[in-house]
Design a protein around this motif. Structure first.
Motif, short mmCIF file in Angstrom:
data_model
loop_
_atom_site.label_atom_id
_atom_site.label_comp_id
_atom_site.label_asym_id
_atom_site.label_seq_id
_atom_site.Cartn_x
_atom_site.Cartn_y
_atom_site.Cartn_z
N GLY A 130 0.71 -1.19 0.09
CA GLY A 130 0.02 0.01 -0.05
C GLY A 130 0.84 1.20 0.04
O GLY A 130 0.14 2.35 -0.15
N ALA A 131 2.19 1.17 0.31
CA ALA A 131 3.21 2.23 0.02
C ALA A 131 3.09 2.81 -1.06
O ALA A 131 3.07 2.35 -2.15
N SER A 132 3.09 4.29 -1.21
CA SER A 132 3.39 4.88 -2.54
C SER A 132 4.88 4.84 -3.04
O SER A 132 5.70 5.56 -2.44
N VAL A 133 4.86 4.46 -4.29
CA VAL A 133 6.21 4.35 -5.29
C VAL A 133 6.05 4.54 -6.49
O VAL A 133 5.06 3.74 -6.80
N SER A 134 6.84 5.18 -7.45
CA SER A 134 6.39 5.05 -8.78
C SER A 134 6.80 3.64 -9.46
O SER A 134 7.70 3.00 -9.06
N ALA A 135 6.06 3.50 -10.51
CA ALA A 135 6.40 2.24 -11.03
C ALA A 135 7.71 2.01 -11.70
O ALA A 135 8.44 0.98 -11.60
N LYS A 136 8.47 3.09 -12.09
CA LYS A 136 9.82 3.31 -12.54
C LYS A 136 10.63 2.74 -11.21
O LYS A 136 11.63 1.82 -11.68
N LYS A 137 10.61 3.46 -10.17
CA LYS A 137 11.41 3.08 -8.95
C LYS A 137 11.14 1.79 -8.69
O LYS A 137 12.23 1.02 -8.18
N ARG A 138 10.02 1.38 -8.61
CA ARG A 138 9.55 0.05 -8.18
C ARG A 138 10.43 -1.14 -9.14
O ARG A 138 10.92 -2.31 -8.46
N GLN A 139 10.44 -0.84 -10.26
CA GLN A 139 11.00 -1.76 -11.38
C GLN A 139 12.65 -1.86 -11.06
O GLN A 139 13.25 -2.78 -11.01
N LEU A 140 13.05 -0.82 -10.81
CA LEU A 140 14.64 -0.66 -10.61
C LEU A 140 14.90 -1.41 -9.35
O LEU A 140 15.91 -2.08 -9.34
N VAL A 141 14.20 -1.13 -8.22
CA VAL A 141 14.42 -1.85 -6.99
C VAL A 141 14.17 -3.37 -7.00
O VAL A 141 14.96 -3.80 -6.53
N MET A 142 13.08 -3.84 -7.89
CA MET A 142 12.76 -5.28 -7.94
C MET A 142 14.07 -5.79 -8.75
O MET A 142 14.36 -6.95 -8.62
N ALA A 143 14.68 -5.07 -9.70
CA ALA A 143 15.58 -5.60 -10.47
C ALA A 143 16.93 -5.92 -9.94
O ALA A 143 17.39 -6.95 -9.86
N ALA A 144 17.14 -4.82 -9.17
CA ALA A 144 18.42 -5.13 -8.38
C ALA A 144 18.36 -6.01 -7.03
O ALA A 144 19.36 -6.78 -6.92
N ALA A 145 17.22 -6.26 -6.48
CA ALA A 145 16.81 -7.20 -5.50
C ALA A 145 17.13 -8.56 -6.14
O ALA A 145 17.70 -9.46 -5.29
N THR A 146 16.53 -8.77 -7.29
CA THR A 146 16.46 -10.06 -7.80
C THR A 146 18.22 -10.45 -8.21
O THR A 146 18.54 -11.58 -7.99
N LYS A 147 18.70 -9.38 -8.85
CA LYS A 147 20.21 -9.45 -9.22
C LYS A 147 21.01 -9.95 -7.92
O LYS A 147 21.64 -10.68 -8.08
N LEU A 148 20.77 -9.16 -6.96
CA LEU A 148 21.59 -9.46 -5.60
C LEU A 148 21.20 -10.71 -4.81
O LEU A 148 21.71 -11.04 -3.91
N GLY A 149 19.85 -10.92 -4.81
CA GLY A 149 19.37 -12.17 -4.03
C GLY A 149 18.85 -11.75 -2.90
O GLY A 149 19.06 -12.34 -1.78
N TYR A 150 18.06 -10.53 -2.96
CA TYR A 150 17.79 -9.87 -1.44
C TYR A 150 16.86 -10.30 -1.14
O TYR A 150 15.43 -10.60 -1.81
N GLU A 151 16.48 -10.67 0.17
CA GLU A 151 15.10 -11.05 0.93
C GLU A 151 15.04 -10.11 1.89
O GLU A 151 15.82 -9.94 2.97
N PRO A 152 13.72 -9.54 1.98
CA PRO A 152 13.48 -8.46 3.05
C PRO A 152 13.44 -9.09 4.45
O PRO A 152 13.03 -10.45 4.46
N ASN A 153 13.68 -8.63 5.63
CA ASN A 153 13.80 -9.04 6.85
C ASN A 153 12.60 -8.71 7.36
O ASN A 153 12.33 -7.80 8.30
N ILE A 154 11.39 -9.68 7.02
CA ILE A 154 10.11 -9.30 7.49
C ILE A 154 10.06 -9.29 8.98
O ILE A 154 9.28 -8.54 9.56
N ALA A 155 10.58 -10.32 9.82
CA ALA A 155 10.18 -10.28 11.07
C ALA A 155 11.07 -9.09 11.90
O ALA A 155 10.42 -8.57 12.88
N GLY A 156 12.02 -8.73 11.28
CA GLY A 156 12.56 -7.48 11.84
C GLY A 156 11.67 -6.16 11.56
O GLY A 156 11.51 -5.29 12.66
N ARG A 157 11.07 -6.05 10.44
CA ARG A 157 10.30 -4.91 10.02
C ARG A 157 8.99 -5.08 10.88
O ARG A 157 8.36 -3.91 11.22
#
Length: 346
Positions: free
Chosen positions: A33-60
């Motif tokens: 539900g957070a506001s973020v542009s489609a372009k920036k979302r795409q950049l973040v998801m591409a970088a996360a996939t390339k790096l193998g990033y997994e968000p720390n849900i428990a910490g959040r």
């Protein structure tokens, strides 16, 4: 100094640097539900996939930053129907983009009260209670602690500030009695757990309304719990009473399966010729093998759908003080353990 395992973990800062965005943008991408542009979302998801990033849900969650977490408060999972309901509920929540988090409690003593402080540590969008019959004290404290509460299939819970989604258990008991009477039963009986959830009392009330309207005596045997063994033992006790029933409604399918084995294997009776049997829930085993149990089917898919709608609605307006009650009709499933209606066409 961090060890190798810690130092090699990809962080949100790493993703932000690779995507060329700020750390807060990465956080918003992973917040429902957070506001973020489609372009920036795409950049973040591409970088996360390339790096193998997994968000720390428990910490959040503990930091109060996760907004897609839905807590589920559940008691002992002894009835296959509750297990199936939880399976579909968690799948539905996940498919809808939520993170289901299970809190299992023992319904004895004060265990449900003891878990409330733990629930309060998590920043959850909503909380669903299922399979636990809340006392007035537990309900009051739980729903003061839990955000946007939803009560799933615990009957018509009143005087509690929560959305209620439930099967019409009174109507289900009525359907069971009608099925036995239409099959010609003159001495229909009820086997019901002595203690437990309010849904059993509602099923019982619906059953007795139909039996009373027919002018027949109330034949009743209580079971210690709702298990197979309890249904088996209660059936043996019931069949030794002065008035022997020619039809039995069990408060759930698990007890009915135990009752069927007691009637056939222990007492040598024919079902439904000597005694008709009907259960409640329509668990998977009810349709298998030699059981072919006639039963009252709960609308599981619709229960889940309406619960998800309630979560979404309350999540969109967490300050709302208006909570709806959704009552869903069960259906009769006729198999081999009940007789056809006497006036049915051949």
């Amino acid at each position: 100094m961090r060890d190798a395992k810690t130092s090699n973990r990809v962080t949100a800062n790493d993703v932000a640097q690779a995507a060329g965005v700020s750390r807060s943008v990465v956080s918003r991408v992973y917040t429902k539900g957070a506001s973020v542009s489609a372009k920036k979302r795409q950049l973040v998801m591409a970088a996360a996939t390339k790096l193998g990033y997994e968000p720390n849900i428990a910490g959040r969650m503990l930091a109060g930053k996760a907004s897609n977490v839905v807590g589920i408060l559940v008691g002992p999972i002894l009835n296959p129907f509750i297990a199936a309901l939880l399976d579909k509920l968690t799948d539905g929540l996940r498919d809808a983009g939520y993170l289901p988090t299970l809190f299992k409690v023992d319904t004895t003593d004060a265990d449900p009260l003891n878990i409330l402080p733990l629930i309060g540590q998590y920043n959850m969008l909503s909380t669903i209670i299922v399979g636990v019959a809340p006392t007035e004290e537990i309900a009051r404290q739980f729903f003061r602690t839990a955000p946007s509460p939803v009560i799933l299939n615990l009957g018509l819970v009143r005087d509690i500030q929560a959305a209620v989604v439930t099967t019409d258990h009174f109507g289900g008991g009525l359907l069971a009695a009608q099925a036995l009477l239409l099959g010609g039963a003159q001495r229909p009986a009820l086997i019901i757990p002595e203690h437990g959830r309010a849904v059993y009392r509602e099923r019982e009330a619906g059953f007795w309304q139909c039996i009373d309207d027919a002018g027949l005596p109330r034949l009743r045997q209580t079971a210690a719990d709702g298990s197979y063994a309890d249904g088996h033992a209660a059936t043996l006790a019931l069949m030794q009473e002065k008035i022997v029933p020619d039809g039995v409604f069990y408060g759930n399918d698990l007890m009915a399966l135990g009752g069927l084995d007691a009637l056939r294997l222990e007492l040598g009776l024919e079902v439904p010729e000597d005694v008709a049997v009907i259960g409640y829930d329509d668990i998977q085993n009810a349709s298998l093998g030699s059981y072919k149990l006639s039963t009252i089917r709960q609308p599981v898919e619709l229960l889940i759908q309406k619960a998800l709608e309630a979560v979404e609605q309350l999540g969109n307006d967490s300050s709302s003080t208006t909570f709806e009650t959704t009552l869903l009709a069960p259906t009769l499933v006729t198999r081999n353990t009940t007789k056809p209606a006497l006036n049915a066409s051949p």
